[in-house]
Design a protein around this motif. Structure first.
Motif, short mmCIF file in Angstrom:
data_model
loop_
_atom_site.label_atom_id
_atom_site.label_comp_id
_atom_site.label_asym_id
_atom_site.label_seq_id
_atom_site.Cartn_x
_atom_site.Cartn_y
_atom_site.Cartn_z
N VAL A 1 -77.47 75.94 -0.03
CA VAL A 1 -77.54 75.17 -1.28
C VAL A 1 -76.60 73.97 -1.23
CG1 VAL A 1 -77.19 75.30 -3.79
CG2 VAL A 1 -78.25 77.22 -2.57
N VAL B 1 -84.26 77.22 -2.68
CA VAL B 1 -83.02 76.57 -3.13
C VAL B 1 -83.16 76.10 -4.57
CG1 VAL B 1 -81.51 74.58 -2.75
CG2 VAL B 1 -82.31 75.93 -0.80
N ASP B 2 -84.31 75.51 -4.90
CA ASP B 2 -84.53 75.05 -6.27
C ASP B 2 -84.52 76.21 -7.26
OD1 ASP B 2 -84.73 72.46 -5.40
OD2 ASP B 2 -86.92 72.42 -5.37
N GLN C 1 -72.82 71.30 -10.58
CA GLN C 1 -73.94 71.20 -9.65
C GLN C 1 -73.71 72.09 -8.42
OE1 GLN C 1 -74.45 66.97 -8.76
NE2 GLN C 1 -73.46 66.49 -10.69
N ASP D 1 -87.12 74.81 0.41
CA ASP D 1 -86.73 73.97 -0.72
C ASP D 1 -87.03 74.68 -2.03
OD1 ASP D 1 -85.92 72.00 1.01
OD2 ASP D 1 -87.74 70.81 0.82
N ALA D 2 -88.14 75.40 -2.07
CA ALA D 2 -88.49 76.12 -3.30
C ALA D 2 -87.48 77.20 -3.60
CB ALA D 2 -89.89 76.72 -3.16
N THR E 1 -75.43 78.64 -7.58
CA THR E 1 -76.54 79.57 -7.70
C THR E 1 -76.35 80.41 -8.95
OG1 THR E 1 -75.38 81.21 -6.36
CG2 THR E 1 -76.84 79.67 -5.21
N ASN F 1 -80.76 77.44 -7.74
CA ASN F 1 -79.77 76.43 -8.10
C ASN F 1 -80.17 75.69 -9.37
OD1 ASN F 1 -77.78 74.38 -7.97
ND2 ASN F 1 -79.11 73.13 -6.69
N GLU F 2 -79.24 75.61 -10.32
CA GLU F 2 -79.46 74.86 -11.55
C GLU F 2 -78.20 74.05 -11.87
OE1 GLU F 2 -82.06 74.44 -13.34
OE2 GLU F 2 -83.44 76.05 -12.73
N THR F 3 -78.39 72.92 -12.54
CA THR F 3 -77.27 72.11 -13.03
C THR F 3 -76.91 72.57 -14.43
OG1 THR F 3 -77.87 70.21 -11.69
CG2 THR F 3 -76.48 69.79 -13.61
#
Length: 1016
Positions: A408, A499-500, A452, A496-497, A455, A503-505
């Motif tokens: 991440v 990790v997305d 940022q 990538d999916a 996880t 992971n959130e901001t």
């Protein structure tokens, strides 16, 4: 990350060119800012301070509301002048203050993990919340809920001097000024144009700091008014710990070898009866035993935080008549501080692992089944890939997962702050000797933390809930992606999916406001003592302050779902009002008599009434007062002393914060049998110790395999308390000022200080909580409140884990604390003209006798002078001094600053280590030759138990290259002194970072600075 030879060569070439330019310009005749008879650059006494009007025309004498330019108080004040600020080339106020003896480094540019986007000052090591920072004698809006002002907002380009007053100043400035005040005084009526630009860079070629300021001012209407406007910009680049040999590898304070975090790669899982075990490199089975490869987090962290700032300052004053003047001042600042730490992940989060998880190998599955009492047949049946929750035979095992989500990327918190504070007032004359002054001000500070790279714990758990490699079970979060947490770093499932999904901001918004108003009448009565020439002076007035603050977190931050965030950031709202009445009196008793050139006494009192924004809270009332006096028996000698009663009211965070679980520092858990690398350190607990560990939440399956807190960090639970009362500080100083007539331009001051805080608003140190249960003064009973208040992770038995299940140590706020500090300050200044050169010398030294903290009456009264530890925080040396010598030759200033930091040692090495909460196994940390596992530092002889005295030298050359252009070139840390090595668990995480204490010691290395100033 490593700096190339080319960049270092370029930096050195630039500096050599600057020195050559200095030599070529030395023949020019210029006026130096250092002249014989004037205070030398450096720290001077109040006797050398200029009390001329500020940018708004105001006269400020720190420590009193009586505005008298001829007044020199009985309270000692250290003064840092504009010339010293210019020579140091400090870019923010915190950098300037942290190098003063008597000020303990606080949150600032060298703090990465624990920096909330603001910088503070800690006077006398009594806490950054026990001093008040002022601008021209007036408070500004604080940056956060603890009521502390952000030093990043000080407009250094406009600062004429900084006054540091020791001891209780609540009578003059209100609550919080228990340890003293730091008063930034702006420049007096400024007319003309001044532009400054500077560039700083390390010898390694990193850590560039660029700063530019432009100030313009003018008098108008035949001198009846003045206006000044200043604008500034600053940009600082990060310096990564991995860019220095001594910071590249996280070292264990206990072993001297490679340390780091147990939240590592590959994953570790808790196994009942076996502690935690790490998956092998290919993810097919568990490694034998408990040992694991720790994660080296140092290269991701920084020694210098990235920083951007844009600031505006404006001030004006105008005489509307002979007796009335209006004045105004406004400040605006927008700054961004970024903290960068190692990647997020699962820090002991409890996960349910389906036995038919597609990434479980037979070896891994069999280990889980055997440890959880699942038969081989049932285990094999549960491996059926068609089973889903609710089906017969579907089974899961619960385990604590420790895995770093390196895929991440690093965790980055960007703190963007917008600050403004506006002041408007009027003053005038009532009589020839009595004046009035009324002002009001309002300020706001808003800090937006953008979080940022973190996880989410809930999504980590969801990503296990699958029986195939493409989709998760029903009931998991939208977009759930199955992830192979058993496999090696960067395995194919980390798309990538994935990790997305993990992971959130997140955001946390902190907003504070301060509205205040003050009205005073000051002057003299027109009468004097029969034996005095000067009349009695006074000041009376009233003051009102309204504080409000809030912390608003989004759902992710408030819930504690962010992996590795240290706990939730709860929503908090609160405020209070203060109404005050003030009176001060200065009485010259005897003047110009034999042995009584001057004898003056002074006193003051302030009554405060607090109204708290809480239903049913009656608030509280406080009274503070001071009494002081000075005696000058003859010209050249003054004896002075003062006594003050100060208070500190509980701030909004201390009153309104809900109880939450976060992190504290703890190196040794008495229940632990393995170190934080999985190596056995002591036998399994037995008898009463075993009973205590079980009573605290350990289970029979894990009590014999508990590991030490990861990276020296343990969970802790605490929060605010609406029942808190104000704490009371009592301080006194006594000293002499010697200015001999037979040695012109020499002044020496020696002052003793003693500050005690009773009913201190504190929480126990981690060592206090451990000692209360396990230590020599502890109850050693599994049923005692001191023991059962400590709560362990049910899966591992340790003090780390999911905050929702592992409260850890209970560190609650109360008024049961007691603080005390004492010592001696010495300040000396001398200037002399030897014909071909003008010499000046200025020095300030502090000897700290004691700095004690006692959490409760039953706790150990811990003296931290000469020590460092998680309990004491960072090093508190007994001796510190700062000496600047300047020679002016042919109009060129050559100045050398010498800073000395005395030796300290690890607190566990104290003679009374048992009473302090240390046992035989943890009182010492590593000493010897660093092993091969220490990487680049292998073979170095170290003693993590002791830090030798450090001496730093900064060399500066300043000269005029044209009539209105001044050029400054300097070398900071001239001899490139490396910081001391102590590993990563010898102190609190906030200040013990990169194997050292980078706020106290220079972790950057030799730096070069160039600056230019143009004036019209």
């Amino acid at each position: 990350m490593r700096t190339t030879f080319r960049s270092r060569l370029l930096t050195t070439t630039l500096f050599v060119g600057a020195v050559m330019a200095a030599g070529s310009a030395s023949a020019q005749q210029v006026d130096s800012t250092v002249t014989p008879g004037a205070p030398a650059p450096g720290v001077v006494t109040q006797e050398g301070a200029d009390t001329a009007p500020t940018a708004t025309g105001d006269i400020v004498v720190t420590g009193t509301l009586i505005k008298n330019p001829n007044l020199v108080q009985a309270t000692p004040v250290k003064v840092v002048g504009a010339d010293e600020i210019d020579l140091q080339q400090a870019n923010v106020a915190e950098e300037l203050l942290r190098e003063l003896p008597g000020i303990t480094p606080s949150i600032g540019s060298a703090v990465n993990n624990g920096n909330g986007g603001a910088s503070f000052a800690n006077l006398r090591n009594l806490g950054s919340n026990r001093n008040v920072v002022l601008l021209d004698g007036v408070r500004l809006v604080p940056a956060e809920l603890n009521g502390r002002f952000d030093l990043n907002n000080v407009p250094l380009a406009l600062i004429d001097r900084v006054d540091v007053l020791t001891g209780g100043a609540s009578t003059t400035y209100g609550a919080d000024a228990v340890s003293g005040v730091i008063n930034f005084i702006t420049r007096r009526n400024f007319a003309g144009l001044e532009a400054n630009v500077s560039q700083q860079i390390s010898e390694e070629g990193d850590g560039s700091v660029f700063r530019a300021d432009v100030t313009i001012g003018a008098n108008f209407d035949d001198g009846r008014g003045n206006a000044v406007f200043s604008i500034g910009y600053q940009e600082s680049d990060p310096i990564y710990q991995g860019a220095r040999d001594y910071g590249f590898l996280a070292l264990s304070s206990g072993t001297g070898g490679g340390g780091g975090s147990g939240t590592a790669v590959p994953s570790r899982f808790s196994i009942p009866g076996q502690g935690t075990r790490q998956v092998n490199a290919d993810g097919t089975a568990f490694r034998p035993g408990n040992a694991f490869t720790a994660f080296n987090f140092n290269p991701f962290n920084v020694y210098q935080t990235p920083f951007d700032r844009f600031n505006i300052y404006g001030a004006a004053n105008y005489e509307v008549s002979d007796d009335v003047e209006v004045y105004t001042r406004g400040i605006f600042s927008k700054n961004t501080v970024s903290t960068i730490i190692a990647p997020s992940g699962s820090f002991g989060v409890a996960v349910d692992i389906p036995l038919n998880n597609p990434f479980l190998t037979d070896a891994l599955r069999n280990t889980f089944c055997s440890a959880n009492g699942i038969s081989a047949a049932a285990c094999a049946a549960a491996a059926n890939p068609t089973l889903t929750p609710g089906d017969a035979g579907y089974q899961t095992v619960t385990s604590a997962l420790f895995r770093r989500a390196t895929e991440v990327g690093p965790r980055v918190s960007e703190y963007s702050t917008q600050f403004f504070d506006y002041r408007l007032g009027a003053r005038g004359a009532i009589t020839d000797t009595i004046d009035w002054d009324v002002f009001g001000s309002y300020g706001e500070s808003e800090n937006l933390q953008s979080i940022q790279g973190y996880t989410l714990n809930s999504r980590v758990a969801d990503s296990f809930l699958a029986n195939n490699t493409t989709s998760c079970f029903d009931g998991t979060a939208a977009g759930c992606v199955p992830i192979n947490w058993f496999g090696p770093q960067g395995n194919a499932t980390w798309t990538d999916a994935a990790v997305d999904f993990l992971n959130e901001t997140s955001t946390v918004r902190t907003r504070t406001t301060l509205a205040q108003a003050r009205a005073t009448i000051s002057g003299d009565f027109g009468v004097a003592s029969p034996l005095s020439d000067n009349p009695i002076s006074f000041a009376v007035g009233g003051e009102y302050r309204r504080y409000s603050a809030s912390q608003a977190s989004d759902t992710l931050a408030a819930s504690g779902d962010l992996g590795g965030a240290g706990g939730p950031a709860p929503n908090i709202t609160g405020g209070y009002d203060v109404y005050e009445a003030i009176g001060e009196l200065i009485v010259p008793l005897i003047q110009n008599r034999p042995f009584f050139q001057d004898l003056t006494v002074e006193g003051g009192i302030r009554y405060s009434s607090y109204t708290i924004d809480a239903a049913g809270d009656p608030g509280f009332n406080t009274t503070t007062w001071k009494a002081a006096g000075s005696w000058t028996p003859f010209n050249g000698l003054k004896i002075r002393g003062n006594y003050a009663r100060a208070v500190r009211a509980p701030n909004i965070a201390e009153l309104f914060s809900p109880v939450t679980t976060g992190l504290t520092n703890l190196q040794d858990d008495p229940c632990a049998t393995f170190d934080d690398n999985g190596n056995r350190i002591r036998p399994n607990p037995t008898g009463t110790l075993r009973a205590i560990c079980l009573a605290q939440g350990a289970s029979a399956a894990n009590v014999d395999s508990i590991a030490q807190p990861i990276s020296g960090q343990a969970n802790s639970t605490g929060g605010g308390n609406l029942l808190l009362d104000p704490e009371v500080g009592k301080s006194w100083t006594a000293g002499v000022v010697f200015t001999p007539t037979f040695v012109p331009r020499l002044s020496i001051s020696v002052d003793y200080f003693n500050i005690k805080v009773d009913g201190a608003i504190t929480s126990p140190a981690p060592g206090d909580a451990i000692s209360a249960c396990f230590g020599a003064t502890g109850t050693n009973s599994p049923t005692s409140a001191a023991c059962t208040s400590i709560r362990r992770d049910p899966l591992t038995g340790g003090l780390n884990g999911d905050p929702n299940t592992t409260p850890g140590l209970f560190l609650s706020l109360s008024n049961l604390g007691r603080l005390e500090t004492s010592g001696i300050d010495v300040t000396a200044n001398y200037a002399h003209d030897i014909g071909f050169a003008k010499l000046s010398l200025a020095g300030s030294m502090t000897w700290t006798d004691k700095s004690t903290f006692q959490a409760t009456a039953a706790s150990f009264n811990r003296d931290c002078v000469g020590y460092y530890s998680a309990n004491c925080g960072q090093p508190i040396p007994e001796w510190q001094w700062s000496v600047r010598g300047t020679a002016t030759v042919e109009g060129v200033d050559i100045s050398l600053l010498w800073r000395h930091i005395g030796s300290t040692r690890y607190e566990g090495a104290a003679g009374d280590f048992v009473a302090r909460g240390f046992d035989e196994d943890s009182r010492f940390i590593f000493e010897g030759t660093l092993p091969a596992s220490a990487g680049r530092l292998a073979g170095r002889q170290v003693n993590f138990n002791r830090i030798e005295a450090k001496d730093y030298f900064d060399l500066t050359t300043r000269f005029n290259v044209a009539e209105n252009l001044t050029f400054t070139a300097g070398i900071q840390n001239l001899f490139d002194i490396e910081p001391p090595l102590v590993g990563g668990e010898a102190g609190s995480t906030t200040f013990n970072s990169g194997n050292t204490f980078p706020s106290t010691y220079d972790a950057i290395g030799r730096r070069y600075v160039m600056a230019a100033k143009i004036r019209f």
